[in-house]
Design an enzyme around this catalytic site. Structure first.
Site, PDB file in Angstrom:
ATOM      1  N   SER A 140     127.259 -21.863  79.490  1.00  0.00           N
ATOM      2  CA  SER A 140     128.705 -21.992  79.389  1.00  0.00           C
ATOM      3  C   SER A 140     129.330 -20.706  79.896  1.00  0.00           C
ATOM      4  CB  SER A 140     129.122 -22.217  77.930  1.00  0.00           C
ATOM      5  OG  SER A 140     130.521 -22.101  77.772  1.00  0.00           O
ATOM      6  N   TYR A 153     129.487 -19.229  69.038  1.00  0.00           N
ATOM      7  CA  TYR A 153     129.145 -19.914  70.293  1.00  0.00           C
ATOM      8  C   TYR A 153     128.928 -18.902  71.406  1.00  0.00           C
ATOM      9  CZ  TYR A 153     129.358 -23.547  73.910  1.00  0.00           C
ATOM     10  OH  TYR A 153     129.067 -24.406  74.950  1.00  0.00           O
TER      11      TYR A 153
END
Length: 255
Positions: A140, A153
């Site tokens: 990501s 995250y």
């Protein structure tokens, strides 16, 4: 000879889109995830779209990347593997570090990092034996650019990025390519919903005013392009985000 691609997190979103796309490219697909019913629906969808059987063969395998036994069972049942797409993962919560929920961080690390490690470790012998293996790690932009509320995250995806880069160093003398695909804003049916713990209204807010976020198919297109390059060509990293996104925290919104 058809090549076999194993895709984790294949029951929805980017994983399912990648299974469809690589099947269309002629790969035999092992679609792996926890939710067997969704996997079987995906298999039927791919088969129904190709009644003449020109696409690759696709089968469903129940897999939990957080379980050593589950990963070992998949590897033992697999005759060969040419491509591994480590896609299983996800985000849980948007709390600050000061208010972090330990269990959320543990889940994110276990899926995004340890799951990637377990799958890669288990399938590397087959990837090497194929003579032209390829590991694609779906990370990501959160693995490269921190943002407020992304502590857990960000940490997990930064770790996944580090594993990806170490693999390139460790396997430079082996016939295995290593690619990182780092998406920005992608709108799928579940990513935001999971992050907001099932609150559908809250899950829609990040996409408000964004005319065209990425779709799962956009990311699958990047993965397909990388794995269909000639074996001597390694695509190290693809950063992909919608045109209206300049960074995780800089998005043009119309409203």
């Amino acid at each position: 000879m058809r090549k076999t691609a194993v895709i984790t997190g294949a029951s929805s979103g980017i994983g399912a889109a990648t299974a469809r796309r690589l099947a269309a490219e002629g790969f035999d697909i092992v679609a792996a995830a926890r939710r067997r019913d969704r996997l079987e629906a995906l298999v039927k969808e791919i088969e129904d779209a190709d009644p003449a059987g020109r696409r690759g063969f696709v089968r469903a395998v129940t897999l939990d990347v957080t379980s050593e036994d589950s990963v070992a069972a998949l590897a033992a049942d697999l005759r060969e593997c040419h491509v591994l797409v480590n896609n299983a993962g996800g985000a849980h919560g948007l709390e600050s570090v000061a208010e972090a929920v330990t269990e959320d961080w543990q889940v994110m690390y276990d899926t995004n990092v340890l799951g990637l490690m377990r799958m890669t470790r288990a399938l590397l012998p087959k990837l090497i034996a194929s003579g032209a293996g390829h590991v694609v790690n779906v990370t990501s932009l959160a693995g490269h650019v921190p943002y407020v509320g992304g502590g857990g995250y960000n940490a997990a995806k930064h770790a996944a990025v580090a594993v990806n880069e170490v693999l390139r160093l460790e396997l430079v003398d082996k016939p295995v390519r290593i690619t990182e695909v780092a998406p920005g804003m992608v709108k799928t049916e579940e990513f935001s919903l999971v992050r907001f713990r099932g609150d559908a209204q809250a899950a829609e807010k990040p996409y408000e005013g964004v005319a065209e976020p990425l779709s799962a198919d956009d990311v699958a297109d990047c993965i397909a392009w990388a794995v269909t390059r000639p074996p001597h060509v390694n695509i190290d990293r693809i950063d992909v985000q919608p045109r209206v996104q300049a960074a995780p925290h800089r998005i043009h919104r119309t409203t």
